[in-house]
Design a protein around this motif. Structure first.
Motif, PDB file in Angstrom:
ATOM      1  N   MET A  67       0.800  -1.285   0.007  1.00  0.00           N
ATOM      2  CA  MET A  67      -0.117   0.086   0.011  1.00  0.00           C
ATOM      3  C   MET A  67       1.005   1.396   0.079  1.00  0.00           C
ATOM      4  N   SER A  68       0.408   2.392  -0.365  1.00  0.00           N
ATOM      5  CA  SER A  68       1.221   3.531  -0.289  1.00  0.00           C
ATOM      6  C   SER A  68       1.395   3.776   1.230  1.00  0.00           C
ATOM      7  N   GLY A  69       2.679   4.624   1.320  1.00  0.00           N
ATOM      8  CA  GLY A  69       2.980   5.302   2.567  1.00  0.00           C
ATOM      9  C   GLY A  69       1.931   5.933   3.167  1.00  0.00           C
ATOM     10  N   ASN A  70       1.580   6.939   1.916  1.00  0.00           N
ATOM     11  CA  ASN A  70       0.373   7.817   2.362  1.00  0.00           C
ATOM     12  C   ASN A  70      -0.699   7.345   2.831  1.00  0.00           C
ATOM     13  N   GLU A  71      -1.329   6.279   2.264  1.00  0.00           N
ATOM     14  CA  GLU A  71      -2.237   5.827   2.896  1.00  0.00           C
ATOM     15  C   GLU A  71      -2.140   5.029   4.368  1.00  0.00           C
ATOM     16  N   LEU A  72      -1.013   4.513   4.514  1.00  0.00           N
ATOM     17  CA  LEU A  72      -0.535   3.800   5.848  1.00  0.00           C
ATOM     18  C   LEU A  72      -0.650   4.949   6.934  1.00  0.00           C
ATOM     19  N   VAL A  73      -0.148   6.209   6.451  1.00  0.00           N
ATOM     20  CA  VAL A  73      -0.067   7.275   7.356  1.00  0.00           C
ATOM     21  C   VAL A  73      -1.361   7.859   7.890  1.00  0.00           C
ATOM     22  N   GLN A  74      -2.332   7.971   6.942  1.00  0.00           N
ATOM     23  CA  GLN A  74      -3.698   8.139   7.289  1.00  0.00           C
ATOM     24  C   GLN A  74      -4.258   7.081   8.103  1.00  0.00           C
ATOM     25  N   ARG A  75      -4.130   6.031   7.694  1.00  0.00           N
ATOM     26  CA  ARG A  75      -4.731   4.965   8.572  1.00  0.00           C
ATOM     27  C   ARG A  75      -4.263   4.708   9.921  1.00  0.00           C
ATOM     28  N   LEU A  76      -2.896   4.993  10.102  1.00  0.00           N
ATOM     29  CA  LEU A  76      -2.419   5.268  11.489  1.00  0.00           C
ATOM     30  C   LEU A  76      -2.939   6.208  12.178  1.00  0.00           C
ATOM     31  N   LEU A  77      -2.963   7.428  11.606  1.00  0.00           N
ATOM     32  CA  LEU A  77      -3.476   8.468  12.240  1.00  0.00           C
ATOM     33  C   LEU A  77      -5.089   8.438  12.721  1.00  0.00           C
ATOM     34  N   SER A  78      -5.743   7.594  11.915  1.00  0.00           N
ATOM     35  CA  SER A  78      -7.249   7.463  12.333  1.00  0.00           C
ATOM     36  C   SER A  78      -7.390   6.561  13.308  1.00  0.00           C
ATOM     37  N   PRO A  84       3.006  10.191  17.336  1.00  0.00           N
ATOM     38  CA  PRO A  84       4.131  10.941  16.264  1.00  0.00           C
ATOM     39  C   PRO A  84       4.682   9.924  15.346  1.00  0.00           C
ATOM     40  N   ILE A  85       4.528  10.412  14.206  1.00  0.00           N
ATOM     41  CA  ILE A  85       5.076   9.869  13.260  1.00  0.00           C
ATOM     42  C   ILE A  85       6.262  10.375  12.250  1.00  0.00           C
ATOM     43  N   MET A  86       7.286   9.709  12.083  1.00  0.00           N
ATOM     44  CA  MET A  86       8.553  10.121  11.141  1.00  0.00           C
ATOM     45  C   MET A  86       8.300   9.671   9.739  1.00  0.00           C
ATOM     46  N   ILE A  87       8.265  10.493   8.930  1.00  0.00           N
ATOM     47  CA  ILE A  87       8.195   9.828   7.375  1.00  0.00           C
ATOM     48  C   ILE A  87       9.294   9.806   6.684  1.00  0.00           C
ATOM     49  N   ALA A  88       9.613   8.473   6.274  1.00  0.00           N
ATOM     50  CA  ALA A  88      11.011   8.294   5.526  1.00  0.00           C
ATOM     51  C   ALA A  88      10.709   8.125   4.142  1.00  0.00           C
ATOM     52  N   SER A  89      11.514   9.009   3.197  1.00  0.00           N
ATOM     53  CA  SER A  89      11.249   8.635   1.776  1.00  0.00           C
ATOM     54  C   SER A  89      12.371   9.269   1.066  1.00  0.00           C
ATOM     55  N   GLY A  90      12.505   8.775  -0.024  1.00  0.00           N
ATOM     56  CA  GLY A  90      13.372   9.158  -1.152  1.00  0.00           C
ATOM     57  C   GLY A  90      13.175  10.637  -1.732  1.00  0.00           C
ATOM     58  N   HIS A  91      11.827  10.939  -1.516  1.00  0.00           N
ATOM     59  CA  HIS A  91      11.261  12.434  -1.960  1.00  0.00           C
ATOM     60  C   HIS A  91      12.023  13.552  -1.329  1.00  0.00           C
ATOM     61  N   LYS A  93      12.448  17.043   0.913  1.00  0.00           N
ATOM     62  CA  LYS A  93      11.669  17.462   2.122  1.00  0.00           C
ATOM     63  C   LYS A  93      10.489  18.458   1.594  1.00  0.00           C
ATOM     64  N   ALA A  94      10.779  19.287   0.636  1.00  0.00           N
ATOM     65  CA  ALA A  94       9.872  20.222   0.137  1.00  0.00           C
ATOM     66  C   ALA A  94       8.645  19.293  -0.309  1.00  0.00           C
ATOM     67  N   GLU A  95       8.864  18.215  -1.079  1.00  0.00           N
ATOM     68  CA  GLU A  95       7.677  17.396  -1.894  1.00  0.00           C
ATOM     69  C   GLU A  95       7.190  16.758  -0.702  1.00  0.00           C
ATOM     70  N   LEU A  96       7.687  16.300   0.342  1.00  0.00           N
ATOM     71  CA  LEU A  96       7.181  15.603   1.558  1.00  0.00           C
ATOM     72  C   LEU A  96       6.263  16.786   2.302  1.00  0.00           C
ATOM     73  N   GLN A  97       6.677  17.935   2.446  1.00  0.00           N
ATOM     74  CA  GLN A  97       5.880  18.872   2.925  1.00  0.00           C
ATOM     75  C   GLN A  97       4.456  19.306   2.316  1.00  0.00           C
ATOM     76  N   SER A  98       4.577  19.432   0.853  1.00  0.00           N
ATOM     77  CA  SER A  98       3.458  19.457   0.224  1.00  0.00           C
ATOM     78  C   SER A  98       2.507  18.358   0.366  1.00  0.00           C
ATOM     79  N   LEU A  99       2.967  17.044   0.491  1.00  0.00           N
ATOM     80  CA  LEU A  99       2.072  15.985   0.800  1.00  0.00           C
ATOM     81  C   LEU A  99       1.547  16.059   1.880  1.00  0.00           C
ATOM     82  N   PHE A 100       2.317  16.337   3.073  1.00  0.00           N
ATOM     83  CA  PHE A 100       1.821  16.005   4.392  1.00  0.00           C
ATOM     84  C   PHE A 100       1.137  17.585   5.184  1.00  0.00           C
TER      85      PHE A 100
END
Length: 131
Positions: A67-78, A84-91, A93-100
């Protein structure tokens, strides 16, 4: 005799790359966390069903096989809005901030990361890091 690190509780590490998981686990353990590792989003959600209430934090890789990490983060938060969640990605930091967006309960950790970067992200989540 080595100095004992303060116990911080359990960190859920969601990472499908075995080497990255091994290194991240060691860093988190060195920082006083007990670490549970899941290599898939489904494994992470299964852990949340069992012991999610007791988690101190989660580290989530966005590139998971099931599953996408984005979906997992949303499900964890639900399941735990205060987690507290640390999001690790090859994207970047600016792209991650625009996502989250900006969220004080989230820290963005661009990959590849090193000990200093992971420790800085822990500080962003409010954990006190001692040198």
């Amino acid at each position: 005799m080595p100095e004992q690190t303060e116990q911080r509780g359990t960190a859920l590490l969601v990472e499908d790359e075995p080497f990255v998981a091994m290194v991240a686990r060691q860093i988190l353990e060195d920082e006083g966390f007990e670490v549970e590792v899941a290599s898939t989003g489904g494994g992470a959600l299964s852990y949340m069903d069992r012991d999610g209430h007791a988690l101190a934090m989660a580290v989530v890789d966005l590139g998971l096989p099931d599953m996408s990490g984005n979906e997992l983060v949303q499900r964890l938060l639900s399941l735990r809005a205060d987690l507290p969640i640390m999001i690790a990605s090859g994207h970047g930091k600016a792209e991650l901030q625009s996502l989250f967006g900006r969220n004080e309960r989230m820290a963005l950790l661009p990959k590849p990361y090193d000990v200093a970067m992971l420790r800085r992200a822990l500080e962003e989540l409010g954990f006190v890091i001692e040198d």
